[in-house]
Write a protein that holds these residues in place. Structure first.
Motif, PDB file in Angstrom:
ATOM      1  N   LEU A  28     -21.609  65.202  -8.241  1.00  0.00           N
ATOM      2  CA  LEU A  28     -21.567  63.522  -7.456  1.00  0.00           C
ATOM      3  C   LEU A  28     -19.893  63.642  -6.904  1.00  0.00           C
ATOM      4  O   LEU A  28     -18.969  64.555  -7.911  1.00  0.00           O
ATOM      5  CB  LEU A  28     -21.966  62.660  -8.296  1.00  0.00           C
ATOM      6  CG  LEU A  28     -22.904  62.292  -8.173  1.00  0.00           C
ATOM      7  CD1 LEU A  28     -23.470  61.011  -8.552  1.00  0.00           C
ATOM      8  CD2 LEU A  28     -23.958  62.022  -6.905  1.00  0.00           C
ATOM      9  N   ALA A  29     -19.192  64.009  -6.127  1.00  0.00           N
ATOM     10  CA  ALA A  29     -18.059  63.622  -6.149  1.00  0.00           C
ATOM     11  C   ALA A  29     -17.709  61.998  -5.532  1.00  0.00           C
ATOM     12  O   ALA A  29     -18.347  61.408  -4.913  1.00  0.00           O
ATOM     13  CB  ALA A  29     -17.099  64.345  -4.373  1.00  0.00           C
ATOM     14  N   VAL A  30     -16.301  61.299  -5.922  1.00  0.00           N
ATOM     15  CA  VAL A  30     -15.831  59.620  -5.296  1.00  0.00           C
ATOM     16  C   VAL A  30     -15.728  59.840  -4.422  1.00  0.00           C
ATOM     17  O   VAL A  30     -14.596  60.162  -3.678  1.00  0.00           O
ATOM     18  CB  VAL A  30     -15.023  59.338  -6.602  1.00  0.00           C
ATOM     19  CG1 VAL A  30     -14.193  58.215  -6.498  1.00  0.00           C
ATOM     20  CG2 VAL A  30     -15.051  59.904  -7.845  1.00  0.00           C
ATOM     21  N   ARG A  31     -16.317  58.451  -3.598  1.00  0.00           N
ATOM     22  CA  ARG A  31     -16.010  58.471  -2.180  1.00  0.00           C
ATOM     23  C   ARG A  31     -14.211  58.800  -2.188  1.00  0.00           C
ATOM     24  O   ARG A  31     -13.671  57.501  -2.202  1.00  0.00           O
ATOM     25  CB  ARG A  31     -16.939  57.978  -1.335  1.00  0.00           C
ATOM     26  CG  ARG A  31     -18.247  58.265  -1.418  1.00  0.00           C
ATOM     27  CD  ARG A  31     -19.072  57.470  -0.640  1.00  0.00           C
ATOM     28  NE  ARG A  31     -18.444  57.076   0.891  1.00  0.00           N
ATOM     29  CZ  ARG A  31     -18.837  57.510   1.938  1.00  0.00           C
ATOM     30  NH1 ARG A  31     -19.536  58.718   1.842  1.00  0.00           N
ATOM     31  NH2 ARG A  31     -17.967  56.676   2.882  1.00  0.00           N
ATOM     32  N   GLN A  32     -13.760  58.498  -1.041  1.00  0.00           N
ATOM     33  CA  GLN A  32     -12.774  57.757  -1.002  1.00  0.00           C
ATOM     34  C   GLN A  32     -12.372  56.493   0.892  1.00  0.00           C
ATOM     35  O   GLN A  32     -11.328  56.607   0.178  1.00  0.00           O
ATOM     36  CB  GLN A  32     -11.395  59.411  -0.162  1.00  0.00           C
ATOM     37  CG  GLN A  32     -11.744  60.550  -1.010  1.00  0.00           C
ATOM     38  CD  GLN A  32     -10.370  61.889  -0.892  1.00  0.00           C
ATOM     39  OE1 GLN A  32      -9.427  61.840   0.255  1.00  0.00           O
ATOM     40  NE2 GLN A  32     -10.236  62.867  -1.331  1.00  0.00           N
ATOM     41  N   TYR A  33     -13.467  56.916   0.909  1.00  0.00           N
ATOM     42  CA  TYR A  33     -12.888  55.837   2.277  1.00  0.00           C
ATOM     43  C   TYR A  33     -14.859  55.004   2.032  1.00  0.00           C
ATOM     44  O   TYR A  33     -15.086  55.306   1.238  1.00  0.00           O
ATOM     45  CB  TYR A  33     -13.249  56.947   3.699  1.00  0.00           C
ATOM     46  CG  TYR A  33     -12.177  57.455   3.690  1.00  0.00           C
ATOM     47  CD1 TYR A  33     -10.846  57.276   3.923  1.00  0.00           C
ATOM     48  CD2 TYR A  33     -12.005  59.291   3.601  1.00  0.00           C
ATOM     49  CE1 TYR A  33      -9.751  57.898   4.029  1.00  0.00           C
ATOM     50  CE2 TYR A  33     -11.579  59.954   3.798  1.00  0.00           C
ATOM     51  CZ  TYR A  33      -9.774  59.749   3.727  1.00  0.00           C
ATOM     52  OH  TYR A  33      -9.065  60.296   3.839  1.00  0.00           O
ATOM     53  N   ASP A  34     -13.717  53.472   2.478  1.00  0.00           N
ATOM     54  CA  ASP A  34     -15.547  53.214   3.168  1.00  0.00           C
ATOM     55  C   ASP A  34     -16.250  53.581   3.961  1.00  0.00           C
ATOM     56  O   ASP A  34     -15.953  54.339   4.381  1.00  0.00           O
ATOM     57  CB  ASP A  34     -15.024  51.617   3.821  1.00  0.00           C
ATOM     58  CG  ASP A  34     -14.697  50.715   2.684  1.00  0.00           C
ATOM     59  OD1 ASP A  34     -14.795  50.673   1.327  1.00  0.00           O
ATOM     60  OD2 ASP A  34     -13.484  49.614   2.619  1.00  0.00           O
ATOM     61  N   PRO A  35     -17.454  53.577   3.808  1.00  0.00           N
ATOM     62  CA  PRO A  35     -18.203  52.334   2.465  1.00  0.00           C
ATOM     63  C   PRO A  35     -18.479  53.401   1.356  1.00  0.00           C
ATOM     64  O   PRO A  35     -18.561  54.837   1.350  1.00  0.00           O
ATOM     65  CB  PRO A  35     -19.168  52.194   3.094  1.00  0.00           C
ATOM     66  CG  PRO A  35     -20.105  53.160   4.357  1.00  0.00           C
ATOM     67  CD  PRO A  35     -18.316  53.922   5.216  1.00  0.00           C
ATOM     68  N   HIS A  36     -17.871  52.413   0.750  1.00  0.00           N
ATOM     69  CA  HIS A  36     -18.540  53.054  -0.926  1.00  0.00           C
ATOM     70  C   HIS A  36     -17.321  53.209  -1.450  1.00  0.00           C
ATOM     71  O   HIS A  36     -17.577  54.701  -2.176  1.00  0.00           O
ATOM     72  CB  HIS A  36     -20.154  53.079  -0.959  1.00  0.00           C
ATOM     73  CG  HIS A  36     -21.212  53.104  -0.195  1.00  0.00           C
ATOM     74  ND1 HIS A  36     -21.424  51.549  -1.078  1.00  0.00           N
ATOM     75  CD2 HIS A  36     -21.935  52.762   0.527  1.00  0.00           C
ATOM     76  CE1 HIS A  36     -22.968  51.269   0.023  1.00  0.00           C
ATOM     77  NE2 HIS A  36     -22.815  52.308   0.782  1.00  0.00           N
ATOM     78  N   ALA A  37     -16.370  52.761  -0.947  1.00  0.00           N
ATOM     79  CA  ALA A  37     -14.923  53.656  -1.402  1.00  0.00           C
ATOM     80  C   ALA A  37     -14.874  53.570  -3.037  1.00  0.00           C
ATOM     81  O   ALA A  37     -14.955  52.364  -3.261  1.00  0.00           O
ATOM     82  CB  ALA A  37     -13.709  52.673  -0.993  1.00  0.00           C
ATOM     83  N   GLY A  38     -14.567  54.376  -3.445  1.00  0.00           N
ATOM     84  CA  GLY A  38     -14.339  54.387  -4.966  1.00  0.00           C
ATOM     85  C   GLY A  38     -15.568  54.712  -6.047  1.00  0.00           C
ATOM     86  O   GLY A  38     -15.769  54.567  -7.052  1.00  0.00           O
ATOM     87  N   VAL A  39     -16.947  54.869  -5.335  1.00  0.00           N
ATOM     88  CA  VAL A  39     -18.075  55.725  -5.709  1.00  0.00           C
ATOM     89  C   VAL A  39     -18.611  56.245  -5.711  1.00  0.00           C
ATOM     90  O   VAL A  39     -17.672  57.488  -4.233  1.00  0.00           O
ATOM     91  CB  VAL A  39     -19.108  54.547  -5.158  1.00  0.00           C
ATOM     92  CG1 VAL A  39     -20.755  54.580  -5.995  1.00  0.00           C
ATOM     93  CG2 VAL A  39     -18.672  53.085  -5.250  1.00  0.00           C
ATOM     94  N   GLU A  40     -18.868  56.812  -6.814  1.00  0.00           N
ATOM     95  CA  GLU A  40     -19.658  58.407  -6.434  1.00  0.00           C
ATOM     96  C   GLU A  40     -20.776  58.804  -5.787  1.00  0.00           C
ATOM     97  O   GLU A  40     -21.931  58.048  -5.697  1.00  0.00           O
ATOM     98  CB  GLU A  40     -20.499  59.044  -8.043  1.00  0.00           C
ATOM     99  CG  GLU A  40     -18.821  59.328  -9.040  1.00  0.00           C
ATOM    100  CD  GLU A  40     -19.722  59.734 -10.386  1.00  0.00           C
ATOM    101  OE1 GLU A  40     -20.350  59.931 -10.651  1.00  0.00           O
ATOM    102  OE2 GLU A  40     -18.593  59.659 -11.499  1.00  0.00           O
ATOM    103  N   ALA A  41     -20.760  59.214  -4.831  1.00  0.00           N
ATOM    104  CA  ALA A  41     -22.029  59.918  -4.216  1.00  0.00           C
ATOM    105  C   ALA A  41     -22.051  61.656  -3.743  1.00  0.00           C
ATOM    106  O   ALA A  41     -21.294  61.836  -4.532  1.00  0.00           O
ATOM    107  CB  ALA A  41     -21.282  59.082  -2.743  1.00  0.00           C
ATOM    108  N   LEU A  42     -22.838  62.541  -3.037  1.00  0.00           N
ATOM    109  CA  LEU A  42     -22.906  63.446  -3.001  1.00  0.00           C
ATOM    110  C   LEU A  42     -22.194  63.437  -1.970  1.00  0.00           C
ATOM    111  O   LEU A  42     -21.825  62.822  -0.981  1.00  0.00           O
ATOM    112  CB  LEU A  42     -24.167  63.698  -1.923  1.00  0.00           C
ATOM    113  CG  LEU A  42     -25.870  63.111  -3.095  1.00  0.00           C
ATOM    114  CD1 LEU A  42     -26.955  63.258  -2.082  1.00  0.00           C
ATOM    115  CD2 LEU A  42     -25.876  64.005  -4.386  1.00  0.00           C
TER     116      LEU A  42
END
Length: 209
Positions: A28-42
């Motif tokens: 997973l990689a941490v999202r840089q932008y909204d939605p869900h900024a700062g959250v790990e995602a594919l």
């Protein structure tokens, strides 16, 4: 009366997979932008005009995971996911692909998690990861390119059997595993154990080509 919907966007989501120390993992990689900024995602991107094939998946790995194209060994399309309201921005369909990295690939921005312990993920990424585990179990003893990417250039019988157990996918003939594996013609027994972690008495294999 029918309701009009916007034309859906198409997302390309990458699902990096690896098998290390008899542990099956996904990245997973941490999202840089909204939605869900700062959250790990594919790692994922929206499809651009004119893009096709593995191009957008490689772009997702480069821009969202910090993994350049030469360090991606190959990709395999997993499937498409169109759950209602999967993306709060707009109606979006995801085309997800499994991604296998070269042995010496850098860490990039990926954070690795056990494939059998999937955390709660944004969008419908939990569904995608769970689907990947099922799909890998279906093809691990048929798609030898994937088997090789997971097991490496040399491996032991124990490591191979542990991979099958992790995917709840037993080899076609476990009681006669050595004979069955030799019969596939894709691997052969070797006495060269360089780089192989040995645990007790075991057979070491290498790929035939």
């Amino acid at each position: 009366m029918s309701r009009a919907y916007d034309q859906p966007l198409v997302a390309m989501d990458a699902l990096p997979v690896r098998y290390r120390d008899e542990r099956l993992e996904f990245g997973l990689a941490v999202r840089q932008y909204d939605p869900h900024a700062g959250v790990e995602a594919l790692p994922g991107v929206l499809l651009l005009a004119g893009e096709h094939g593995p191009g957008p998946v490689l772009r997702a790995m480069r821009t969202k995971a910090g993994i350049p194209e030469p360090e991606v060994r190959f990709t395999r399309q997993l499937g498409w996911f169109d759950g209602t309201m999967r993306d709060p921005r707009s109606a979006t369909i995801s085309l997800a692909s499994l991604v296998f990295l070269e042995p010496g690939a850098r860490a990039g921005e990926l954070v690795w998690h056990p494939l059998d312990d999937v955390p709660r993920l944004p969008f419908d990424h939990t569904v995608i990861v769970e689907a990947a585990r099922v799909r890998l179990g279906e093809i691990v003893w048929r798609d030898w390119e994937i088997t090789r990417a997971l097991l490496g250039e040399k491996f032991t019988s124990g490591t191979a059997l542990a991979l099958g157990a992790a995917l709840e996918s037993e080899p076609y003939d476990r009681p006669n595993f050595r004979r069955w594996l030799e019969g596939t013609g894709v691997v052969r027994v070797t006495t060269d154990t360089t780089g192989v972690k040995l645990r007790g008495r075991t057979t070491v294999w290498e790929w035939s080509d």
